[in-house]
Motif scaffolding. Structure first.
Motif, mmCIF file in Angstrom:
data_model
loop_
_atom_site.group_PDB
_atom_site.id
_atom_site.type_symbol
_atom_site.label_atom_id
_atom_site.label_comp_id
_atom_site.label_asym_id
_atom_site.label_seq_id
_atom_site.Cartn_x
_atom_site.Cartn_y
_atom_site.Cartn_z
ATOM 1 N N SER A 94 59.573 20.455 29.318
ATOM 2 C CA SER A 94 58.352 19.669 29.511
ATOM 3 C C SER A 94 57.211 20.198 28.660
ATOM 4 O O SER A 94 56.439 19.420 28.091
ATOM 5 C CB SER A 94 57.959 19.680 30.991
ATOM 6 N N TRP A 117 55.391 8.794 27.317
ATOM 7 C CA TRP A 117 56.307 8.356 28.381
ATOM 8 C C TRP A 117 57.438 9.356 28.562
ATOM 9 O O TRP A 117 57.790 9.710 29.691
ATOM 10 C CB TRP A 117 56.868 6.964 28.073
ATOM 11 N N ASN A 120 56.173 12.485 30.237
ATOM 12 C CA ASN A 120 55.779 12.254 31.623
ATOM 13 C C ASN A 120 56.981 12.017 32.531
ATOM 14 O O ASN A 120 57.018 12.521 33.653
ATOM 15 C CB ASN A 120 54.784 11.093 31.695
ATOM 16 N N HIS A 162 50.659 14.448 36.074
ATOM 17 C CA HIS A 162 51.635 13.403 35.742
ATOM 18 C C HIS A 162 51.210 12.049 36.320
ATOM 19 O O HIS A 162 51.332 11.025 35.648
ATOM 20 C CB HIS A 162 53.030 13.774 36.249
ATOM 21 N N ILE A 165 48.487 10.621 34.172
ATOM 22 C CA ILE A 165 49.006 10.103 32.902
ATOM 23 C C ILE A 165 49.775 8.808 33.125
ATOM 24 O O ILE A 165 49.629 7.856 32.352
ATOM 25 C CB ILE A 165 49.859 11.171 32.180
ATOM 26 N N PHE A 166 50.577 8.731 34.204
ATOM 27 C CA PHE A 166 51.255 7.469 34.519
ATOM 28 C C PHE A 166 50.228 6.357 34.719
ATOM 29 O O PHE A 166 50.392 5.251 34.206
ATOM 30 C CB PHE A 166 52.131 7.590 35.775
#
Length: 181
Positions: A94, A117, A120, A162, A165-166
């Motif tokens: 990651s 994407w 994430n 996360h 960011i999503f």
């Protein structure tokens, strides 16, 4: 066995150390969630991806700390490898993906959205696996040693990153069309 029975059985098997860990993590999730809602999201939601996401991705680069789970002396040698190994290398993967996503953003690459994407999804799934594995593999938080803080504080913070960011990606803010406007 139905889900409710499974949850009851799992909760009945928790040690006092695991209960303390869950409480610590729950408070961290709440605190980081409120920070995200009250401060982070309002300050990034209308900014271009390079400005909005680079600081979050830089924070994600610190996930190399997951390698602590493989270091005797920082973590117990009795820490189940079914938890430690995938968690350590998932964190490392990651962190590398976060660096690649930063590079794509900084150089305005056509791959930027794809890398965001990919980072994430991989990063979120890694943390999800680590959370599930800690219970499935009966990880006593004492076995984490100095890495306890990584699991109790950094994991909730990174999960919130996360989610932010999503949210950013799902609102279409990172698309090339948005970037041009």
């Amino acid at each position: 066995m139905d889900f409710v029975a499974y949850v009851r059985e799992t909760l009945a098997q928790l040690s006092a150390n695991q209960i303390y860990f869950v409480i610590s993590s729950a408070v961290a999730y709440l605190a980081f969630g409120l920070i995200a809602i009250w401060y982070v999201w309002p300050s990034i939601k209308d900014r271009p991806p390079k400005v909005a996401l680079t600081p979050l991705l830089l924070y994600a680069c610190l996930r190399v700390n997951g390698l602590m789970f493989l270091m005797p002396g920082l973590a117990s040698p009795d820490l189940p490898s079914a938890f430690a190994v995938p968690t350590a290398y998932g964190d490392l993967s990651s962190a590398i993906l976060a660096l690649l996503a930063i590079a794509c953003l900084l150089f305005s690459s056509a791959l930027a959205v794809l890398m965001l994407w990919l980072f994430n999804i991989v990063g979120f799934c890694d943390l999800l696996y680590a959370n599930i594995s800690s219970f499935k593999d009966h990880v006593d938080p004492v076995l984490l040693g100095g890495a306890y803080y990584l699991a109790a504080i950094n994991v909730p913070a990174m999960m919130v990153v996360h989610i932010i960011i999503f949210a950013y990606l799902l609102t279409g803010r990172a698309t090339p069309k948005r970037r041009a406007s």
